[in-house]
Design an enzyme around this catalytic site. Sequence first.
Site, PDB file in Angstrom:
ATOM      1  N   ASP A  76       0.887  -1.072   0.111  1.00 17.43           N
ATOM      2  CA  ASP A  76       0.033  -0.236  -0.058  1.00 17.43           C
ATOM      3  C   ASP A  76       0.927   1.301   0.015  1.00 17.43           C
ATOM      4  OD1 ASP A  76      -1.394   2.231   0.831  1.00 17.43           O
ATOM      5  OD2 ASP A  76      -2.975   0.966   1.714  1.00 17.43           O
ATOM      6  N   HIS A  77       1.114   1.814  -1.130  1.00 18.20           N
ATOM      7  CA  HIS A  77       2.372   2.942  -1.346  1.00 18.20           C
ATOM      8  C   HIS A  77       2.130   3.843  -0.324  1.00 18.20           C
ATOM      9  CE1 HIS A  77      -0.201   4.997  -4.230  1.00 18.20           C
ATOM     10  NE2 HIS A  77       0.709   5.725  -4.112  1.00 18.20           N
TER      11      HIS A  77
ATOM     12  N   HIS B  36      -5.699   2.919   1.015  1.00 22.31           N
ATOM     13  CA  HIS B  36      -5.168   4.061   1.246  1.00 22.31           C
ATOM     14  C   HIS B  36      -5.773   4.584   2.556  1.00 22.31           C
ATOM     15  CE1 HIS B  36      -2.767   3.104  -2.095  1.00 22.31           C
ATOM     16  NE2 HIS B  36      -3.522   3.915  -2.934  1.00 22.31           N
TER      17      HIS B  36
HETATM   18  C1  BG6 Z   1      -3.128   4.370  -6.678  1.00 20.23           C
HETATM   19  C2  BG6 Z   1      -4.703   4.397  -7.162  1.00 20.23           C
HETATM   20  O1  BG6 Z   1      -3.308   3.357  -5.591  1.00 20.23           O
HETATM   21  O2  BG6 Z   1      -2.890   5.641  -5.990  1.00 20.23           O
HETATM   22  C3  BG6 Z   1      -4.468   5.461  -8.246  1.00 20.23           C
HETATM   23  O3  BG6 Z   1      -4.801   3.335  -7.890  1.00 20.23           O
HETATM   24  C4  BG6 Z   1      -4.161   6.963  -7.741  1.00 20.23           C
HETATM   25  O4  BG6 Z   1      -5.848   5.755  -9.039  1.00 20.23           O
HETATM   26  C5  BG6 Z   1      -2.746   6.600  -7.063  1.00 20.23           C
HETATM   27  O5  BG6 Z   1      -4.105   7.759  -8.754  1.00 20.23           O
HETATM   28  C6  BG6 Z   1      -2.592   7.971  -6.145  1.00 20.23           C
HETATM   29  O6  BG6 Z   1      -1.214   7.916  -5.610  1.00 20.23           O
HETATM   30  P1  BG6 Z   1      -0.414   9.214  -5.111  1.00 20.23           P
HETATM   31  O7  BG6 Z   1       0.688   8.463  -4.577  1.00 20.23           O
HETATM   32  O8  BG6 Z   1       0.007  10.025  -6.530  1.00 20.23           O
HETATM   33  O9  BG6 Z   1      -1.355   9.978  -4.172  1.00 20.23           O
END
Ligand code: BG6
Length: 511
Positions: free
Chosen positions: A202-203, A265
């Site tokens: 979950d980045h 997230h």
């Molecule tokens: C991803 C989603 O997990 O997170 C995308 O699948 C989204 O739809 C992205 O655009 C957003 O990541 P960040 O790090 O740019 O907020």
Amino acid sequence: MSTIPVWDNPLRDPRDRRLPRIAGPSGLVIFGVTGDLSRKKLMPAVYDLANRGLLPPGFSLVGFARRDWEDEDFAQIVHDAVREHARTPFREEVWQQLAEGMRFIPGDFSDDEAFEQLRKAVEELDASQGTGGNFAFYLSVPPKFFPKVVEQLKKHGLAKAPDGSWRRAVIEKPFGHDLASARELNAVVHDVFEPDQVFRIDHYLGKETVQNILALRFANTMFEPIWNRSFVDHVQITMAEDIGIGGRAGYYDGIGAARDVIQNHLLQLMALTAMEEPASFDADALLTEKLKVLKAVKLPEDLGRHTVRAQYAAAWQGGEKVRGYLEEEGTDPASTTDTFAAVKLNIDNRRWAGVPFYLRTGKRLGRRVTEIAVVFQRAPHSPFDSTATEELGQNAIVIRVQPDEGITVRFGSKVPGTSMEIRDVTMDFAYGESFTESSPEAYERLILDVLLGDANLFPRHQEVEESWKILDPIEEYWATHGKPAQYASGSWGPEEADEMLARDGRSWRRP
Ligand code: BG6
């Protein structure tokens, strides 16, 4: 094989006296190496780690995909991705060293011959690069391919680590599209890999500002005493994007904002904001506390009044017509997929009873911003004339996750002058002003943690399943109750979302 010692690394801050966390001998195999994620995030993150001296000298990167490429073609693709997307400056000597360990295996996931080649490549790298049998397999592929890939890894003896080494599986979301499918996926993966071999990405948990929630709450004394129902009125967690779905209709249509972002997230952000202090920061202790929060979530009874889903409609922005969701290439013209979702959740425990957590996310909103706002109750009594406090809002602590990383504290202050007038002011902490160190990309941190076997920042299957238990009834409600509302691209979402909060006597922040 040359090595650039981490101590001589020009990217290292000389004041940083901490022992660097450097991965031991190892390699990474990426399935789905031709995808966007791999090109924009994974390959640059590997290079950035190497550039910072955090990878071992013989680190190896193996790509697996259905392409007629040789090792050199793959290295060229990685090179271009690094040049375009890496965070740190390009250094030829680092690149050369990394390129020595690059291999490419052409084939599809049912191709036994390709997996045999992969097995041989891993053995060859152990011998030539000194990877020591330690390999992580990164499944950057749609979940429908997980079963096949893990089955093949097992069948070809790649999932089981030779004595004294390790094998790990890294899985990208989505972890299913509901509880049942998540359980099936987990069963398939756990049939081959032990739970401690599996790293679910979950980045958001790899972001500095998200890890800082723990520092803010548990390394300080002044926040925690007021972090509860006696002082907090409500919490708003917002993840807004200004972009549309781009070319991702194939993934996004039928999934939508709630499954794409809230299930993972935003529920993780909520769990970190609401959890009790863990006994330690090891993976088990964190899991225990996050799980308690997720299990204590109670949905409002009337989901029609306390949840909203919507789709972006066409609009004129900056003199240009922006397409609505249904006109995007690849979406079903009758699609009811949500590109905006807002939900109200209650956490039924002693700390949070009666304090709603409002979560919202959307594409094509006013601007890109993610923040957690803890909004406090008004002072129990005001000795001031009511006209003095007309412009005074509620106190708030806002954790600015991105893009303007920091923390804001909002409180009331006397406006200079001869009368007593009180207005909101803010006190700001900004990463850019307080630290000279730049924040690593989330994927740098997470890939390094995988190689180190550090599981703190990876959700376990119990959290994934608990999160689906929260979302499933909402999705079911939406599927049986009408159509999504509409909002103009570039706005802050549909009126229905404002009405949802207005019914509770509150309003959304305009970040
Ligand atoms: C991803 C989603 O997990 O997170 C995308 O699948 C989204 O739809 C992205 O655009 C957003 O990541 P960040 O790090 O740019 O907020």
